[in-house]
Design an enzyme around this catalytic site. Structure first.
Site, PDB file in Angstrom:
ATOM      1  CE  LYS A 137      -4.038  -2.102   2.203  1.00 46.82           C
ATOM      2  NZ  LYS A 137      -5.106  -1.938   3.208  1.00 46.82           N
ATOM      3  CE1 TYR A 145      -9.636  -2.654   0.136  1.00 45.64           C
ATOM      4  CE2 TYR A 145      -8.805  -0.627  -0.836  1.00 45.64           C
ATOM      5  CZ  TYR A 145      -8.595  -1.788  -0.107  1.00 45.64           C
ATOM      6  OH  TYR A 145      -7.348  -2.074   0.382  1.00 45.64           O
ATOM      7  CG  ASN A 187      -3.947  -2.443   6.622  1.00 44.79           C
ATOM      8  OD1 ASN A 187      -3.793  -1.948   5.516  1.00 44.79           O
ATOM      9  ND2 ASN A 187      -4.912  -3.313   6.878  1.00 44.79           N
ATOM     10  CG  HIS A 233      -5.632  -5.895  -0.226  1.00 45.33           C
ATOM     11  ND1 HIS A 233      -6.830  -5.883   0.442  1.00 45.33           N
ATOM     12  CD2 HIS A 233      -5.798  -6.724  -1.300  1.00 45.33           C
ATOM     13  CE1 HIS A 233      -7.699  -6.654  -0.209  1.00 45.33           C
ATOM     14  NE2 HIS A 233      -7.092  -7.170  -1.277  1.00 45.33           N
ATOM     15  CD  GLU A 237      -9.095  -8.628  -3.805  1.00 43.38           C
ATOM     16  OE1 GLU A 237      -7.992  -9.108  -3.484  1.00 43.38           O
ATOM     17  OE2 GLU A 237      -9.920  -8.220  -2.960  1.00 43.38           O
TER      18      GLU A 237
HETATM   19  P1  CMP Z   1      -7.637  -4.332   3.477  1.00 45.82           P
HETATM   20  O1  CMP Z   1      -7.172  -5.698   3.845  1.00 45.82           O
HETATM   21  O2  CMP Z   1      -7.033  -3.703   2.271  1.00 45.82           O
HETATM   22  O3  CMP Z   1      -9.239  -4.330   3.330  1.00 45.82           O
HETATM   23  C1  CMP Z   1     -10.033  -3.184   3.554  1.00 45.82           C
HETATM   24  C2  CMP Z   1      -9.247  -2.031   4.088  1.00 45.82           C
HETATM   25  O4  CMP Z   1      -9.990  -0.996   4.671  1.00 45.82           O
HETATM   26  C3  CMP Z   1      -8.350  -2.549   5.214  1.00 45.82           C
HETATM   27  O5  CMP Z   1      -7.327  -3.370   4.721  1.00 45.82           O
HETATM   28  C4  CMP Z   1      -7.919  -1.236   5.830  1.00 45.82           C
HETATM   29  O6  CMP Z   1      -6.881  -0.607   5.092  1.00 45.82           O
HETATM   30  C5  CMP Z   1      -9.170  -0.365   5.686  1.00 45.82           C
HETATM   31  N1  CMP Z   1      -9.930  -0.228   6.946  1.00 45.82           N
HETATM   32  C6  CMP Z   1     -10.051   0.890   7.655  1.00 45.82           C
HETATM   33  N2  CMP Z   1     -10.796   0.716   8.730  1.00 45.82           N
HETATM   34  C7  CMP Z   1     -11.186  -0.573   8.722  1.00 45.82           C
HETATM   35  C8  CMP Z   1     -11.983  -1.353   9.608  1.00 45.82           C
HETATM   36  N3  CMP Z   1     -12.545  -0.858  10.701  1.00 45.82           N
HETATM   37  N4  CMP Z   1     -12.145  -2.652   9.294  1.00 45.82           N
HETATM   38  C9  CMP Z   1     -11.603  -3.166   8.179  1.00 45.82           C
HETATM   39  N5  CMP Z   1     -10.830  -2.464   7.306  1.00 45.82           N
HETATM   40  C10 CMP Z   1     -10.621  -1.176   7.586  1.00 45.82           C
END
Ligand code: CMP
Length: 152
Positions: free
Chosen positions: A22, A62, A125, A128, A139
């Site tokens: 990311k 998303y 984070n 992904h 995806e």
């Molecule tokens: P990702 O695994 O890319 O899937 C959805 C993304 O939304 C997640 O990682 C985070 O980057 C973001 N996100 C932000 N807040 C939340 C939350 N409360 N729960 C899940 N995903 C979140």
């Protein structure tokens, strides 16, 4: 009787999953560290490129999260800078890569996982990874065509 050349088994390939390094990881110079970890764990990188998503492309990616409180924010973040998209291959690739990444919320991620080590925020984070084979297929197809994937 016609003899089949390929049995169904021969047509199946190893599991594939889709991953993103990311924008937060790219800006922190963590591309190499993440890729090394993936390769060290035995997953093969079979396609990879650096891109910058538009807001619309991030929203499409998303789409399953549309309507959730973090949808606008995460799609702003994912279109805020370059990221690396990749296709990973290996036994049980979806599950394996998710184990390497750790929980979405870095505070809940197991010690030693990528998110436990590098993430600072539930949204920012670092990585992904697809959560199922079905989603991996969607995806991968969202970012790559067949010509961009290494065949063996
Ligand atoms: P990702 O695994 O890319 O899937 C959805 C993304 O939304 C997640 O990682 C985070 O980057 C973001 N996100 C932000 N807040 C939340 C939350 N409360 N729960 C899940 N995903 C979140």
């Amino acid at each position: 009787m016609v003899k089949l050349i390929f049995k169904e088994d021969n047509l199946s390939m190893k599991d594939r999953t889709f991953g993103i390094i990311k924008p937060d990881a790219v800006s922190k110079n963590l591309i190499g560290a993440v890729l090394k970890r993936i390769e060290d764990e035995g997953l093969k990188i079979v396609a990879m490129k650096m891109i910058r998503m538009t807001k619309a492309q991030a929203k499409g990616f998303y789409k399953v999260h549309e309507g959730k409180p973090f949808y606008e924010s995460v799609t702003d973040f994912m279109s805020s800078g370059p990221c690396v998209v990749m296709v990973l291959e290996g036994d049980d690739a979806v599950k394996k890569y998710r184990a390497i990444m750790g929980a979405t919320n870095y505070k809940e991620a197991k010690e030693g996982t990528i998110r436990h080590i590098y993430a600072t925020d539930i949204e920012k984070n670092i990585v992904h990874g697809s959560d199922s084979r079905e989603n991996a297929e969607f995806e991968i197809g969202y970012f790559f065509n067949a010509l961009e994937m290494k065949g063996d």
